[in-house]
Enzyme design. Sequence first.
Site, short mmCIF file in Angstrom:
data_model
loop_
_atom_site.label_atom_id
_atom_site.label_comp_id
_atom_site.label_asym_id
_atom_site.label_seq_id
_atom_site.Cartn_x
_atom_site.Cartn_y
_atom_site.Cartn_z
N HIS A 37 27.62 47.85 37.26
CA HIS A 37 26.69 46.73 37.53
C HIS A 37 25.63 47.17 38.53
O HIS A 37 24.44 46.97 38.33
CB HIS A 37 27.44 45.56 38.20
CG HIS A 37 28.32 44.77 37.29
ND1 HIS A 37 27.88 44.21 36.12
CD2 HIS A 37 29.62 44.41 37.41
CE1 HIS A 37 28.88 43.56 35.55
NE2 HIS A 37 29.96 43.67 36.30
N THR A 42 42.62 35.23 58.28
CA THR A 42 41.87 36.45 58.58
C THR A 42 41.63 36.61 60.08
O THR A 42 40.94 37.55 60.49
CB THR A 42 40.51 36.46 57.85
OG1 THR A 42 39.92 35.18 57.96
CG2 THR A 42 40.69 36.81 56.39
N GLY A 43 42.18 35.71 60.87
CA GLY A 43 42.10 35.90 62.32
C GLY A 43 41.01 35.11 63.00
O GLY A 43 40.56 35.49 64.09
N ASP A 64 31.63 38.50 32.57
CA ASP A 64 30.27 39.04 32.34
C ASP A 64 29.79 38.64 30.95
O ASP A 64 28.63 38.25 30.77
CB ASP A 64 30.28 40.57 32.42
CG ASP A 64 30.76 41.06 33.78
OD1 ASP A 64 30.59 40.30 34.75
OD2 ASP A 64 31.29 42.18 33.85
N PRO A 104 41.81 32.03 54.56
CA PRO A 104 42.90 31.74 55.50
C PRO A 104 43.54 33.01 56.04
O PRO A 104 43.65 34.00 55.32
CB PRO A 104 43.92 30.97 54.65
CG PRO A 104 43.18 30.52 53.45
CD PRO A 104 42.05 31.45 53.23
N GLU A 161 32.31 47.97 38.77
CA GLU A 161 31.38 47.38 39.75
C GLU A 161 30.17 48.30 39.96
O GLU A 161 29.04 47.84 40.07
CB GLU A 161 32.08 47.10 41.09
CG GLU A 161 33.19 46.05 41.02
CD GLU A 161 32.74 44.73 40.39
OE1 GLU A 161 31.55 44.38 40.51
OE2 GLU A 161 33.60 44.08 39.75
P1 ATP Z 1 43.54 29.72 59.12
O1 ATP Z 1 42.22 29.73 58.46
O2 ATP Z 1 44.66 29.57 58.14
O3 ATP Z 1 43.63 28.81 60.30
P2 ATP Z 1 43.02 31.97 60.77
O4 ATP Z 1 41.93 32.75 60.14
O5 ATP Z 1 42.67 31.11 61.93
O6 ATP Z 1 43.80 31.19 59.67
P3 ATP Z 1 44.87 33.15 62.55
O7 ATP Z 1 45.59 31.89 62.83
O8 ATP Z 1 43.95 33.64 63.60
O9 ATP Z 1 44.12 33.03 61.18
O10 ATP Z 1 45.88 34.31 62.17
C1 ATP Z 1 47.27 34.09 62.08
C2 ATP Z 1 48.00 35.30 62.59
O11 ATP Z 1 47.76 36.41 61.75
C3 ATP Z 1 47.59 35.73 63.95
O12 ATP Z 1 48.32 35.09 64.94
C4 ATP Z 1 47.83 37.23 63.94
O13 ATP Z 1 49.16 37.51 64.24
C5 ATP Z 1 47.59 37.60 62.50
N1 ATP Z 1 46.22 38.09 62.27
C6 ATP Z 1 45.32 37.54 61.43
N2 ATP Z 1 44.18 38.26 61.44
C7 ATP Z 1 44.36 39.28 62.30
C8 ATP Z 1 43.53 40.35 62.75
N3 ATP Z 1 42.28 40.49 62.29
N4 ATP Z 1 44.03 41.20 63.66
C9 ATP Z 1 45.29 41.05 64.11
N5 ATP Z 1 46.12 40.06 63.73
C10 ATP Z 1 45.67 39.18 62.84
#
Ligand code: ATP
Length: 608
Positions: free
Chosen positions: A425, A203-204, A498, A201, A422
């Site tokens: 391993h 990660t953008g 492990d 969750p 790590e």
């Molecule tokens: P979920 O799985 O919970 O839906 P998601 O992966 O779709 O989450 P986003 O909704 O894209 O995540 O990210 C939420 C907010 O976090 C974005 O609006 C942004 O402000 C910030 N954010 C997350 N990842 C990035 C990134 N890689 N670069 C810049 N901002 C980011």
Amino acid sequence: MDKKRTFSTGYLLLALLVTWLFNDLIYKPLIIREAEVGYNVFLQDLSENKVGQVILSSDRIIFTLKATGDQKESVANAVAVNDPALVDRLIASGVPFSAQPQTRSLFSSLLGWLLPLLPLVLIWYFLLKRMGGMGSNAMSLGQSKAREIEGEMIGVKFKDVGGVGEAEVELREIIEYLKNPGKFTHMGAKLPKGVLLAGPPGTGKTLLAKATAGEAGVPFFFLTGSSFVEMFVGVGAARVRDLFQQAQKKAPCIIFIDEIDAIGQARSNIGRIGGNSEQENTLNQLLAEMDGFKANSGVVIMAATNRPEILDPALVRPGRFDRQIQVPLPTEPGRLEILSIHTREMPLGDDVQLERLAKITAGFSGAELANIVNEASLLAIRRNSGRIAMTDFDLAIERVVAGLQRKTPLSEDIRRKVAYHEVGHALTAYYLSGTDPVHKISIIPTAKGALGYTLQRPEEDRYLIGEAELRARMAVMLGGRAAELIVFQEASTGAANDLERGTEMARRMVTEFGMSKKLGPVRYATAGGSYLQSGINGRNDLSPATVSSIDEEIARLLNEAQETATALLTEHIGVLHHVAQFLQDKEVMSGDQLAAIVNSLTGTKGEQ
Ligand code: ATP
């Protein structure tokens, strides 16, 4: 435009209704009441020959009074009474009279029907609204709830997404296609219909999908998997159909379904008690729609999930979501990029070192980093300072961490231990033959609580594994602990998992595969049960001596495995230090990078 028109029509109807109500219910009754006289007055006027003409209606007698010297002709009325002699009296007086049929306008008749229904309709409407949150239009139930954003309005570009280099490269091709579908069609190339963004969750993933649409300048349909599913049967499927129809009209465009697992869960996972056939129907409709449109129709479907492993296999097979793009937690350079993006327009104090922040926030997602920046700016505002200082960031991290217990920033000391573990391993796997090649080493804490991991990838499917190979695998499992013992002279709790896996493997070698000379080719466990397990499958007829021999053999195998790992790592101690340092700096490294480092050290300096 349409909305305005219905509005003015509504007002017109309302005005007509008000006029009618006023005329019929207020004005007319007022006029009538003003000229009303008693029945006896009417009879007297009739007998005195003052009446000129009479009209009999069902409830009133309307009559004209003849003009006299100083008065003009006027109209008066009296409430009708049940007087059977009235007609005789009128005939006798010679006054012309007529009767008025009881007429009601069509409008008032209709109103008479409709008005009693109105409260029922209102109750029904409010009930529906409360149940489904469907807004004012009940007919919108089968329409998709996708929010459409026009290409020019998206405003998110790749420069706004940090630390997702690999995903970006993969998406560039899709952008090329959306910008110029003709080029691909001309070459006969088929693009993936669906792109699945998988990762933890925050990660953008959503941001990446928006950036793809933003870069290509195409419309973007956004909706979540759960918005398909309503309490009414068949609504989900109807919404999927509607969504694809809308999208095809706007092609080239992107459909983005967030949390696709809400509808795309493997059908066998769906609760069996009573089943969830509504979800199944929705999923089936989605599969059918994805098959239905051509690969080059210009509609690219993107979806995001945190749990790709629970998706229905039919959804990820070729022709549907056939391209999976991993969006992992950001590495240190990635975190720096994200922090820079979010602080781009913020006044930062001179002491702020984003590099240091990036270093201590291992395991944080982009969303959490954005949250830290936001918290820091709020703290600065509270201090009445025009600039965000490093202390604001430190405090913000504390706050965010308090809400996410597992994500305590790792101290340098722990990171160092995890790195050696790590690499222990990885190097054992690298030097021992018969083990799977190392694919990736990471010291970014995972969402499941591991502080680091080493991924090995088998090169082929394995159906038969020999004893030497099992021993090598066990040595790799114990390689992490061996490295810790060599470098820090003590073991840590990090090796618990492990040891568990290693012990299980040794136990099976002894009790299932007959790989102990001492115990011989005897099976001490039955399928589904270990050797000590009692009950239907287990055997509890073993003598105490045999049980203790089994334990001894398991311990011997594990000790030998650890000795193998220790010997290897001691022999290549220079490489161990070097790679561990590299991993501490970079946090993640690939198998190729590992091989390159080992080769460069062995080739030039030789091993220490
Ligand atoms: P979920 O799985 O919970 O839906 P998601 O992966 O779709 O989450 P986003 O909704 O894209 O995540 O990210 C939420 C907010 O976090 C974005 O609006 C942004 O402000 C910030 N954010 C997350 N990842 C990035 C990134 N890689 N670069 C810049 N901002 C980011």
